[in-house]
Write an enzyme that holds these catalytic residues in place. Structure first.
Site, short mmCIF file in Angstrom:
data_model
loop_
_atom_site.label_atom_id
_atom_site.label_comp_id
_atom_site.label_asym_id
_atom_site.label_seq_id
_atom_site.Cartn_x
_atom_site.Cartn_y
_atom_site.Cartn_z
N GLY A 18 -4.03 8.39 -5.08
CA GLY A 18 -4.15 8.15 -6.36
C GLY A 18 -2.85 8.71 -7.18
O GLY A 18 -2.70 8.60 -8.55
N GLY A 20 0.37 7.55 -7.00
CA GLY A 20 1.14 6.68 -7.62
C GLY A 20 2.25 6.49 -6.36
O GLY A 20 3.36 5.87 -6.74
N LYS A 21 1.88 6.38 -5.20
CA LYS A 21 2.89 6.15 -4.10
C LYS A 21 3.31 4.79 -4.09
O LYS A 21 4.35 4.25 -4.20
CB LYS A 21 2.19 6.56 -2.72
CG LYS A 21 1.81 7.74 -2.45
CD LYS A 21 1.35 8.20 -0.91
CE LYS A 21 -0.04 7.43 -0.95
NZ LYS A 21 -1.16 8.02 -1.74
N THR A 22 2.28 3.75 -4.26
CA THR A 22 2.68 2.29 -4.30
C THR A 22 3.54 1.86 -5.46
O THR A 22 4.70 1.15 -5.24
CB THR A 22 1.31 1.48 -4.33
OG1 THR A 22 0.58 1.87 -3.07
CG2 THR A 22 1.68 0.05 -4.24
N SER A 23 3.34 2.48 -6.77
CA SER A 23 4.06 2.23 -7.74
C SER A 23 5.35 2.52 -7.67
O SER A 23 6.31 2.04 -8.04
CB SER A 23 3.22 2.87 -8.96
OG SER A 23 1.97 2.39 -9.20
N ASP A 45 -1.12 1.19 4.66
CA ASP A 45 -2.35 1.82 4.05
C ASP A 45 -3.56 0.80 4.49
O ASP A 45 -3.33 -0.39 4.01
CB ASP A 45 -2.36 1.98 2.53
CG ASP A 45 -3.51 2.84 2.09
OD1 ASP A 45 -4.54 2.91 2.75
OD2 ASP A 45 -3.35 3.33 0.94
N THR A 501 -6.10 -1.49 -10.56
CA THR A 501 -5.94 -1.60 -9.14
C THR A 501 -7.21 -0.82 -8.55
O THR A 501 -7.91 -1.19 -7.69
CB THR A 501 -4.74 -0.96 -8.73
OG1 THR A 501 -3.58 -1.52 -8.96
CG2 THR A 501 -4.90 -0.48 -7.17
#
Length: 576
Positions: A18, A20-23, A45, A501
């Site tokens: 949560g 913000g790794k993907t962002s 993931d 998301t």
């Protein structure tokens, strides 16, 4: 500078769920692509939302991202990888061996262990085989939440060591059958991870104590693995435009306090800050705003919309308490607040006079930190993988090893050194904890979505493992799935945030649970700015963004919904 400096071809983004790794990984990839580079973003993931953030339907092969020339992405799908891996191992024997033998082989390749090995196999091809990504200038790995990531990163050494020490032929079910051929590839993978000229690892955090603590733990464990080229990326940094709003002031103070207490080794890493944005980071325009680390148009204050909001946790707690005992599982995407919600429910039940156990199956969780002081009737525990593995090995050797000759015992000990053993040991502990719900309340803060589903899917694989090692199947394991499917015994609560998301991920989780025969008891929408009463222009704009997601949960996704406002104290919900 708002995005990490890129000095190497390979980048990893990792951190607590949560944060913000993907962002950040997508914003970095987009910035590189718009600078003229060819970039591949890879998600490892099990609960990936890469498709949603980039606005493209992804597969296990590189897909061009519309509107972003030079940017490509793919998902490593653990289930699909397991299917392909199994077929590679079994396929050559079809039509040669008897049907019963084929069925036995297929059975050996079922379960969580095969899924993890197969997913790593795909990961290793991309990282360890230069030809697999030769068409790209940069490869960015958007990794899973920290506990899973660390296991993934240590697998090259784990499997290599296991193969090297295996003198009697790997006998850990089917999954290890193909590993011997992969030794060179895995060695190359280890080398890539530890080479500071080849790989940069970005520790992503928010300006919060728990996220920074997790980043420091990750930094230390990566240092032990020989990974030294680290960066720190702080995401969602917020400073109130002017003082006076209680929520904005509390959010500002919480961030400053967390940064002031940052561990010294973590503070010494090169660091970038990305500002808090009023909307979710879905779509290329939002990713570009992250890269700019500024608001394209600072919002003027607009009053919060007036909509009917769900009530708080008290109604759910009252209904749970009426049953007198049982299990409550909080589930959802990493970072939505499963731990604080689980703690709040556990404390409320204990204060009503019930005996309660609060536990976690999440390797990255800090459930004890969500409870301050001692609460009469409340016991806080954690399933410790290392301890569970040691206990399981001792038990199997005591029960099954006594009657074996030297060679047989050596082979059994070899089996128990394999990484598969941890899955089984943790699963047994999970089963024992659920069993306690027969005469008290057990509140389980579960692992992030993908890992949780794999854990629940392990029941049949566990039964086969027990037969293989000649260990006894405890009653707690035998009755686990029926208990999880019994709404009178187990109440599953899906926790989400009022954002695109998390809600979409929770919806997928609900569908996965339905296929497993589990119907959620309720949804909890956590940390709502809409319900907080803030008048800060930026936070109010974020609150307005929540409206359609709250309405969707209440109207179509959940029969019971509770909503928790954003609070100045991150664990205030657990202390009230």
């Amino acid at each position: 500078m708002s995005l990490p400096q890129v000095d190497t071809r390979i980048l990893f983004f990792t951190g607590k769920g949560g944060v913000g790794k993907t962002s950040l990984s997508c914003a970095t990839g987009l910035a590189l692509a718009e600078a003229g580079k060819r970039v591949l973003i890879v998600s490892t993931d099990p609960a990936s939302n890469l498709d949603e953030v980039l606005g493209a339907a992804l597969s296990q092969t590189p897909t061009a991202i519309p509107g972003a020339s030079g940017l490509f992405a793919l998902n490593i799908d653990p289930e699909a990888a397991a299917h392909d891996y199994k077929e590679r191992m079994v396929g050559p024997y079809r039509g040669i061996l008897p049907a019963a033998a084929i069925a036995s082989m297929e059975e050996q390749f079922s379960g969580a262990c095969t899924v993890e090995i197969a997913a790593f196999d795909e990961f290793a091809k991309l990282l360890g085989d230069p030809a697999a990504t030769a068409a790209f200038d940069h490869v960015i790995f958007d990794t899973a939440p920290t506990g899973h990531t660390l296991r993934l990163l240590t697998l090259p050494s784990a499997w290599t060591e296991f193969i090297a020490s295996s003198t009697g032929g790997a006998s850990c079910l089917g999954p290890l059958a193909g590993l011997e051929k992969q030794k060179a590839l895995y060695a190359a993978t280890v080398a890539q991870l530890a080479d500071p000229k080849a790989t940069t690892l970005v520790l992503v955090s928010r300006p919060e104590h728990s996220a920074l603590r997790e980043a420091e733990r990750t930094r230390g464990e990566l240092a032990e693995l020989g990974v030294s080229n680290l960066r720190l990326a702080l995401n969602g940094v917020f400073t109130a435009a002017k003082p006076g709003d209680a929520i904005a002031d509390a959010m500002t103070a919480r961030g400053r306090h967390a940064l002031a207490g940052m561990p010294a080794e973590l503070a010494r890493l090169p660091r970038t800050d990305t500002l808090f944005l009023p909307r979710g980071t879905v779509g290329l325009d939002s990713l570009r705003a992250m890269a700019a680390s500024r608001l394209t148009s600072p919002p003027a204050f607009e009053p919060m919309p007036q909509i009917a909001l769900p009530g708080g946790l008290d109604v759910l707690v009252a209904e749970i308490a009426a049953s007198g005992h049982g299990v409550v599982m909080t589930m959802g995407k990493g970072g939505v607040g499963k731990t604080s919600v689980a703690a709040a429910i556990a404390i409320a039940l204990a204060r009503q006079g019930h005996q309660v156990t609060l536990s976690t199956t999440d390797p990255a969780a800090h459930v004890q930190d969500a409870v301050e002081g001692k609460v009469p009737g409340l016991t806080v525990t954690r399933i410790d993988p290392e301890r569970e593995v040691a206990d399981y090995r001792d038990e199997v050797l005591a029960k099954a090893g006594g009657d074996l000759d030297v060679a047989g015992r050596a082979m059994l000990e070899e089996d128990l050194r394999s990484p598969c053993t941890e899955e089984i040991a943790v699963f047994r502990a999970f089963s024992r904890t659920v069993d306690e719900g027969k005469d008290r309340f057990v509140i389980l803060d579960t692992a992030p979505t993908g890992h949780t589903i794999l854990l629940l899917d392990a029941a049949e694989a566990y039964h086969r493992e027990v037969l293989r090692t000649q260990a006894e199947m405890p009653d707690a394991v035998r009755s686990l799935l029926p208990r999880l499917r019994d709404p009178a015994f187990t109440k599953t609560i899906i926790v989400t945030l009022a954002e695109a998301t998390p809600v979409h991920e929770a919806e997928r989780l609900q569908a996965d649970l339905a296929r497993a025969g589990i119907t959620p008891f309720a949804w909890v929408i956590n940390q709502s700015l809409l319900a907080s009463g803030t008048t800060d222009p930026l936070l109010a704009q974020r609150g307005k963004y929540e409206v359609p997601f709250i309405e969707r949960v209440v109207a179509t996704l959940s029969v019971r919904t509770a909503l928790i406002p954003w609070m100045g104290d991150a664990v205030a919900v657990a202390k009230d």
